[in-house]
Scaffold this motif. Structure first.
Motif, PDB file in Angstrom:
ATOM      1  N   GLY A   1      -2.865  -1.257  17.296  1.00  0.00           N
ATOM      2  CA  GLY A   1      -2.159  -1.688  16.095  1.00  0.00           C
ATOM      3  C   GLY A   1      -3.105  -2.077  14.982  1.00  0.00           C
ATOM      4  N   ALA A   2      -2.707  -3.114  14.254  1.00  0.00           N
ATOM      5  CA  ALA A   2      -3.490  -3.542  13.096  1.00  0.00           C
ATOM      6  C   ALA A   2      -3.540  -5.061  13.043  1.00  0.00           C
ATOM      7  CB  ALA A   2      -2.848  -2.998  11.818  1.00  0.00           C
ATOM      8  N   MET A   3      -4.576  -5.566  12.372  1.00  0.00           N
ATOM      9  CA  MET A   3      -4.719  -7.009  12.188  1.00  0.00           C
ATOM     10  C   MET A   3      -4.893  -7.292  10.704  1.00  0.00           C
ATOM     11  SD  MET A   3      -8.514  -7.575  13.643  1.00  0.00           S
ATOM     12  CE  MET A   3      -9.779  -6.367  13.337  1.00  0.00           C
ATOM     13  N   TYR A   4      -4.428  -8.456  10.301  1.00  0.00           N
ATOM     14  CA  TYR A   4      -4.502  -8.869   8.901  1.00  0.00           C
ATOM     15  C   TYR A   4      -4.975 -10.319   8.846  1.00  0.00           C
ATOM     16  CZ  TYR A   4      -1.732  -4.721   7.831  1.00  0.00           C
ATOM     17  OH  TYR A   4      -1.294  -3.425   7.701  1.00  0.00           O
TER      18      TYR A   4
ATOM     19  N   GLY B   1      -4.963 -18.106  10.996  1.00  0.00           N
ATOM     20  CA  GLY B   1      -5.053 -17.355   9.752  1.00  0.00           C
ATOM     21  C   GLY B   1      -5.073 -15.856   9.920  1.00  0.00           C
ATOM     22  N   MET B   2      -4.912 -15.383  11.163  1.00  0.00           N
ATOM     23  CA  MET B   2      -4.926 -13.948  11.418  1.00  0.00           C
ATOM     24  C   MET B   2      -3.688 -13.569  12.207  1.00  0.00           C
ATOM     25  SD  MET B   2      -8.919 -12.981  11.849  1.00  0.00           S
ATOM     26  CE  MET B   2      -8.459 -11.292  11.760  1.00  0.00           C
ATOM     27  N   VAL B   3      -3.115 -12.412  11.843  1.00  0.00           N
ATOM     28  CA  VAL B   3      -1.929 -11.904  12.527  1.00  0.00           C
ATOM     29  C   VAL B   3      -2.156 -10.447  12.908  1.00  0.00           C
ATOM     30  CG1 VAL B   3      -0.366 -13.502  11.356  1.00  0.00           C
ATOM     31  CG2 VAL B   3      -0.773 -11.239  10.366  1.00  0.00           C
ATOM     32  N   GLU B   4      -1.295  -9.956  13.778  1.00  0.00           N
ATOM     33  CA  GLU B   4      -1.375  -8.559  14.197  1.00  0.00           C
ATOM     34  C   GLU B   4       0.009  -7.947  14.260  1.00  0.00           C
ATOM     35  OE1 GLU B   4      -2.842  -7.897  18.200  1.00  0.00           O
ATOM     36  OE2 GLU B   4      -1.957  -9.774  18.869  1.00  0.00           O
ATOM     37  N   ILE B   5       0.037  -6.633  14.193  1.00  0.00           N
ATOM     38  CA  ILE B   5       1.258  -5.867  14.401  1.00  0.00           C
ATOM     39  C   ILE B   5       0.927  -4.699  15.315  1.00  0.00           C
ATOM     40  CG2 ILE B   5       2.418  -6.545  12.269  1.00  0.00           C
ATOM     41  CD1 ILE B   5       1.497  -3.937  10.973  1.00  0.00           C
ATOM     42  N   ASP B   6       1.905  -4.262  16.097  1.00  0.00           N
ATOM     43  CA  ASP B   6       1.679  -3.123  16.980  1.00  0.00           C
ATOM     44  C   ASP B   6       1.908  -1.819  16.212  1.00  0.00           C
ATOM     45  OD1 ASP B   6       4.464  -2.717  16.877  1.00  0.00           O
ATOM     46  OD2 ASP B   6       4.789  -3.684  18.816  1.00  0.00           O
TER      47      ASP B   6
ATOM     48  N   GLY C   1       4.221   0.368  16.386  1.00  0.00           N
ATOM     49  CA  GLY C   1       5.598   0.550  15.919  1.00  0.00           C
ATOM     50  C   GLY C   1       5.857  -0.199  14.629  1.00  0.00           C
ATOM     51  N   ALA C   2       5.442  -1.463  14.581  1.00  0.00           N
ATOM     52  CA  ALA C   2       5.623  -2.275  13.371  1.00  0.00           C
ATOM     53  C   ALA C   2       4.774  -1.739  12.225  1.00  0.00           C
ATOM     54  CB  ALA C   2       5.271  -3.733  13.653  1.00  0.00           C
ATOM     55  N   PHE C   3       3.671  -1.076  12.544  1.00  0.00           N
ATOM     56  CA  PHE C   3       2.794  -0.518  11.512  1.00  0.00           C
ATOM     57  C   PHE C   3       3.522   0.541  10.684  1.00  0.00           C
ATOM     58  CE2 PHE C   3      -0.633   2.166   9.859  1.00  0.00           C
ATOM     59  CZ  PHE C   3      -1.479   1.202   9.303  1.00  0.00           C
ATOM     60  N   GLU C   4       4.539   1.149  11.243  1.00  0.00           N
ATOM     61  CA  GLU C   4       5.301   2.172  10.519  1.00  0.00           C
ATOM     62  C   GLU C   4       6.181   1.570   9.426  1.00  0.00           C
ATOM     63  OE1 GLU C   4       4.693   5.437  10.899  1.00  0.00           O
ATOM     64  OE2 GLU C   4       3.172   4.763  12.324  1.00  0.00           O
ATOM     65  N   ASP C   5       6.380   0.264   9.437  1.00  0.00           N
ATOM     66  CA  ASP C   5       7.201  -0.424   8.444  1.00  0.00           C
ATOM     67  C   ASP C   5       6.373  -0.652   7.174  1.00  0.00           C
ATOM     68  OD1 ASP C   5       8.623  -2.270   6.881  1.00  0.00           O
ATOM     69  OD2 ASP C   5       9.306  -3.423   8.614  1.00  0.00           O
ATOM     70  N   ALA C   6       6.581   0.188   6.173  1.00  0.00           N
ATOM     71  CA  ALA C   6       5.790   0.123   4.936  1.00  0.00           C
ATOM     72  C   ALA C   6       5.955  -1.206   4.207  1.00  0.00           C
ATOM     73  CB  ALA C   6       6.154   1.285   4.010  1.00  0.00           C
ATOM     74  N   ALA C   7       7.147  -1.769   4.234  1.00  0.00           N
ATOM     75  CA  ALA C   7       7.376  -3.049   3.554  1.00  0.00           C
ATOM     76  C   ALA C   7       6.600  -4.171   4.235  1.00  0.00           C
ATOM     77  CB  ALA C   7       8.869  -3.368   3.522  1.00  0.00           C
ATOM     78  N   LEU C   8       6.572  -4.175   5.552  1.00  0.00           N
ATOM     79  CA  LEU C   8       5.799  -5.183   6.288  1.00  0.00           C
ATOM     80  C   LEU C   8       4.319  -5.037   5.988  1.00  0.00           C
ATOM     81  CD1 LEU C   8       5.426  -7.444   8.361  1.00  0.00           C
ATOM     82  CD2 LEU C   8       5.544  -5.688  10.169  1.00  0.00           C
ATOM     83  N   ARG C   9       3.814  -3.795   6.031  1.00  0.00           N
ATOM     84  CA  ARG C   9       2.398  -3.567   5.712  1.00  0.00           C
ATOM     85  C   ARG C   9       2.080  -4.037   4.301  1.00  0.00           C
ATOM     86  NH1 ARG C   9       3.253   1.662   7.016  1.00  0.00           N
ATOM     87  NH2 ARG C   9       2.423   2.275   4.991  1.00  0.00           N
ATOM     88  N   ALA C  10       2.958  -3.761   3.348  1.00  0.00           N
ATOM     89  CA  ALA C  10       2.728  -4.165   1.958  1.00  0.00           C
ATOM     90  C   ALA C  10       2.640  -5.682   1.846  1.00  0.00           C
ATOM     91  CB  ALA C  10       3.824  -3.624   1.056  1.00  0.00           C
ATOM     92  N   THR C  11       3.521  -6.381   2.526  1.00  0.00           N
ATOM     93  CA  THR C  11       3.510  -7.852   2.499  1.00  0.00           C
ATOM     94  C   THR C  11       2.209  -8.382   3.095  1.00  0.00           C
ATOM     95  OG1 THR C  11       5.907  -8.009   2.615  1.00  0.00           O
ATOM     96  CG2 THR C  11       4.662  -9.929   3.373  1.00  0.00           C
ATOM     97  N   LEU C  12       1.845  -7.877   4.266  1.00  0.00           N
ATOM     98  CA  LEU C  12       0.636  -8.353   4.930  1.00  0.00           C
ATOM     99  C   LEU C  12      -0.620  -7.999   4.141  1.00  0.00           C
ATOM    100  CD1 LEU C  12       1.562  -7.513   8.636  1.00  0.00           C
ATOM    101  CD2 LEU C  12       1.763  -9.717   7.439  1.00  0.00           C
ATOM    102  N   THR C  13      -0.628  -6.829   3.528  1.00  0.00           N
ATOM    103  CA  THR C  13      -1.767  -6.422   2.704  1.00  0.00           C
ATOM    104  C   THR C  13      -1.895  -7.332   1.490  1.00  0.00           C
ATOM    105  OG1 THR C  13      -1.568  -4.130   3.446  1.00  0.00           O
ATOM    106  CG2 THR C  13      -2.782  -4.501   1.403  1.00  0.00           C
ATOM    107  N   GLU C  14      -0.783  -7.631   0.849  1.00  0.00           N
ATOM    108  CA  GLU C  14      -0.797  -8.531  -0.313  1.00  0.00           C
ATOM    109  C   GLU C  14      -1.343  -9.906   0.064  1.00  0.00           C
ATOM    110  OE1 GLU C  14       2.433 -11.015  -2.954  1.00  0.00           O
ATOM    111  OE2 GLU C  14       3.037  -9.059  -2.181  1.00  0.00           O
ATOM    112  N   PHE C  15      -0.839 -10.479   1.167  1.00  0.00           N
ATOM    113  CA  PHE C  15      -1.310 -11.784   1.623  1.00  0.00           C
ATOM    114  C   PHE C  15      -2.809 -11.749   1.916  1.00  0.00           C
ATOM    115  CE2 PHE C  15       2.986 -13.147   3.763  1.00  0.00           C
ATOM    116  CZ  PHE C  15       3.592 -13.215   2.531  1.00  0.00           C
TER     117      PHE C  15
END
Length: 108
Positions: free
Chosen positions: A46-49, A76-81, A83-97
């Motif tokens: 997955g990915a980490m932010y 201060g760090m979160v992750e998504i698997d 499947g969740a990485f496919e959610d563009a809105a979630l990625r946009a929020t996490l990228t902004e933060f």
């Protein structure tokens, strides 16, 4: 298994062109840094932010989970698997933060 190059390309697109943005292979994956401070990265599953502690709870409510590489939570760090990485809105929020967090830190 190494990180997904498709996910890395998606993360590059999410980050856009930001002065001071760099890539570095770390933690068996690929991390993106802003002026030497980690923003986010892709790993095998997955990915980490790096949202920062002040936005961590918001990131979890949005759909991420606390990052725990060794079974111990990394504040201060979160992750998504994947499947969740496919959610563009979630990625946009996490990228902004995460970009805001890295921009608030002194350059390394």
């Amino acid at each position: 298994m190494p990180y997904s190059e498709h996910m890395a390309e998606t993360m590059r697109a999410d980050l856009g062109v930001e002065p001071g943005l760099a890539e570095k292979k770390m933690f068996g994956g690929l991390c993106f840094l802003l002026h030497g401070n980690m923003v986010c990265g892709v790993m095998r599953d997955g990915a980490m932010y790096r949202t920062g502690k002040d936005r961590e709870d918001e990131a979890i409510v949005a759909g991420a989970r606390p990052l725990a590489f060794t079974g111990r939570k990394m504040g201060g760090m979160v992750e998504i698997d994947t499947g969740a990485f496919e959610d563009a809105a979630l990625r946009a929020t996490l990228t902004e933060f995460s970009l805001a967090n890295a921009a608030s830190l002194p350059p390394k």
